[in-house]
Design an enzyme around this catalytic site. Structure first.
Site, mmCIF file in Angstrom:
data_model
loop_
_atom_site.group_PDB
_atom_site.id
_atom_site.type_symbol
_atom_site.label_atom_id
_atom_site.label_comp_id
_atom_site.label_asym_id
_atom_site.label_seq_id
_atom_site.Cartn_x
_atom_site.Cartn_y
_atom_site.Cartn_z
ATOM 1 N N ASP A 135 -6.463 -1.863 32.189
ATOM 2 C CA ASP A 135 -7.244 -2.847 32.933
ATOM 3 C C ASP A 135 -6.237 -3.761 33.618
ATOM 4 O O ASP A 135 -5.320 -4.272 32.966
ATOM 5 C CB ASP A 135 -8.139 -3.636 31.971
ATOM 6 C CG ASP A 135 -9.020 -4.660 32.671
ATOM 7 O OD1 ASP A 135 -8.703 -5.069 33.807
ATOM 8 O OD2 ASP A 135 -10.035 -5.075 32.075
ATOM 9 N N CYS A 138 -5.581 -7.221 32.061
ATOM 10 C CA CYS A 138 -5.169 -7.253 30.649
ATOM 11 C C CYS A 138 -3.688 -7.611 30.557
ATOM 12 O O CYS A 138 -2.843 -6.942 31.165
ATOM 13 C CB CYS A 138 -5.458 -5.897 30.021
ATOM 14 S SG CYS A 138 -4.415 -5.415 28.648
ATOM 15 N N CYS A 141 -1.472 -4.894 29.248
ATOM 16 C CA CYS A 141 -1.379 -3.821 30.240
ATOM 17 C C CYS A 141 -0.346 -4.191 31.304
ATOM 18 O O CYS A 141 0.437 -3.340 31.757
ATOM 19 C CB CYS A 141 -2.733 -3.577 30.903
ATOM 20 S SG CYS A 141 -4.039 -3.029 29.792
ATOM 21 N N ARG A 165 -12.493 -3.674 31.611
ATOM 22 C CA ARG A 165 -13.142 -4.147 30.387
ATOM 23 C C ARG A 165 -14.452 -4.875 30.646
ATOM 24 O O ARG A 165 -15.336 -4.886 29.791
ATOM 25 C CB ARG A 165 -12.190 -5.071 29.614
ATOM 26 C CG ARG A 165 -10.943 -4.390 29.095
ATOM 27 C CD ARG A 165 -9.972 -5.412 28.524
ATOM 28 N NE ARG A 165 -9.511 -6.348 29.559
ATOM 29 C CZ ARG A 165 -8.829 -7.451 29.303
ATOM 30 N NH1 ARG A 165 -8.534 -7.770 28.049
ATOM 31 N NH2 ARG A 165 -8.436 -8.241 30.301
#
Length: 252
Positions: A135, A138, A141, A165
């Site tokens: 994502d 994130c 991430c 998400r």
């Protein structure tokens, strides 16, 4: 989400047993249709075969739950099947985990390379390939992506799958669609992970399908790393940790 890894197996057994009045089925081939009738149209059998547990079949359902059904259709067990080996030394075999891993591996092999955004080592063939549900909003991430050169230094190719998400039709979903539809998807995805905006675009794209696949894989947070043998790692791991895990799985 940061994850702490361990070399030791932790086995937890959750079992849900249903007793069913035995019916006079004419052949074991009827087990699949029996389970489909029992579970309803919204959760049909994806795969069914004889289980390691004698006298039982193992069925993988559409929601990726696993059922063990007795030959006589009297018992259904829903949970983790763990075999205890006593020789040559005491050990555990997590049959359900192996089965789910095999199904995930099948799903990964069915993915088109055109549907992922792959970051491969630039100067050599990859030693290992890891799919990552990501994502762009994130934090971990973003951290993983910022360290891409470290993964490449280990010979690891990262293949991104989209998992917004906030769900389908959210702003992150639209942004990821724009990245997948971009003329330069690698750059577009990188810009999103840096917090920049990109040109809004739409096209035939796999983002919604990949989101649903992540849900089937049991994804609760991003990143989710999926090894080529179907095993999953929930959370961020750095390049050194990932290399150790891959070597431990015999994948490097």
């Amino acid at each position: 989400m940061k994850v702490t890894t361990s070399r030791y197996l932790t086995a937890t057994l959750f079992v849900f047993v249903v007793s069913i009045v035995a019916l006079p089925f004419k052949a074991n081939d009827d087990v699949e249709s029996f389970v489909n009738t029992l579970m309803g149209a919204n959760n049909q059998v994806l795969d069914i075969k004889p289980a390691a547990l004698e006298g039982f079949y193992v069925a993988t359902m559409q929601d990726y739950s696993v059922l063990y059904i007795s030959d006589d259709r009297r018992w259904i067990i829903r949970g983790d099947l763990i075999e205890i080996k006593h020789e040559p030394e005491l050990s555990l075999i997590a049959h359900t985990d192996r089965h789910i891993g095999s199904m995930r591996e099948t799903q990964l092999n069915a993915l088109s390379t055109e549907d992922v955004i792959a970051f491969a080592p630039p100067f050599e063939s990859p030693k290992a390939v890891v799919h990552v549900f990501t994502d762009t909003t994130c934090g971990y991430c973003q951290k993983l992506h910022a360290e891409m050169a470290d993964y490449h230094g280990k010979g690891i190719e990262i293949r991104y799958l989209a998992f917004p998400r906030a769900g389908i039709d959210s702003e992150p979903y639209s942004a990821m669609v724009s990245a997948w539809c971009s003329d330069t998807p690698h750059n577009a995805l990188t810009q999103l992970k840096l917090g920049a905006e990109i040109e809004a675009k739409t096209c035939a794209n796999p983002v919604a399908d990949q989101y649903r696949l992540g849900r089937l894989f049991g994804l609760r947070g991003t990143p989710l790393l999926v090894l080529s043998n179907g095993k999953t790692i929930g959370g961020y791991v750095n390049a050194d940790e990932l290399e150790e895990i891959l070597k431990g799985e015999g994948l490097m």
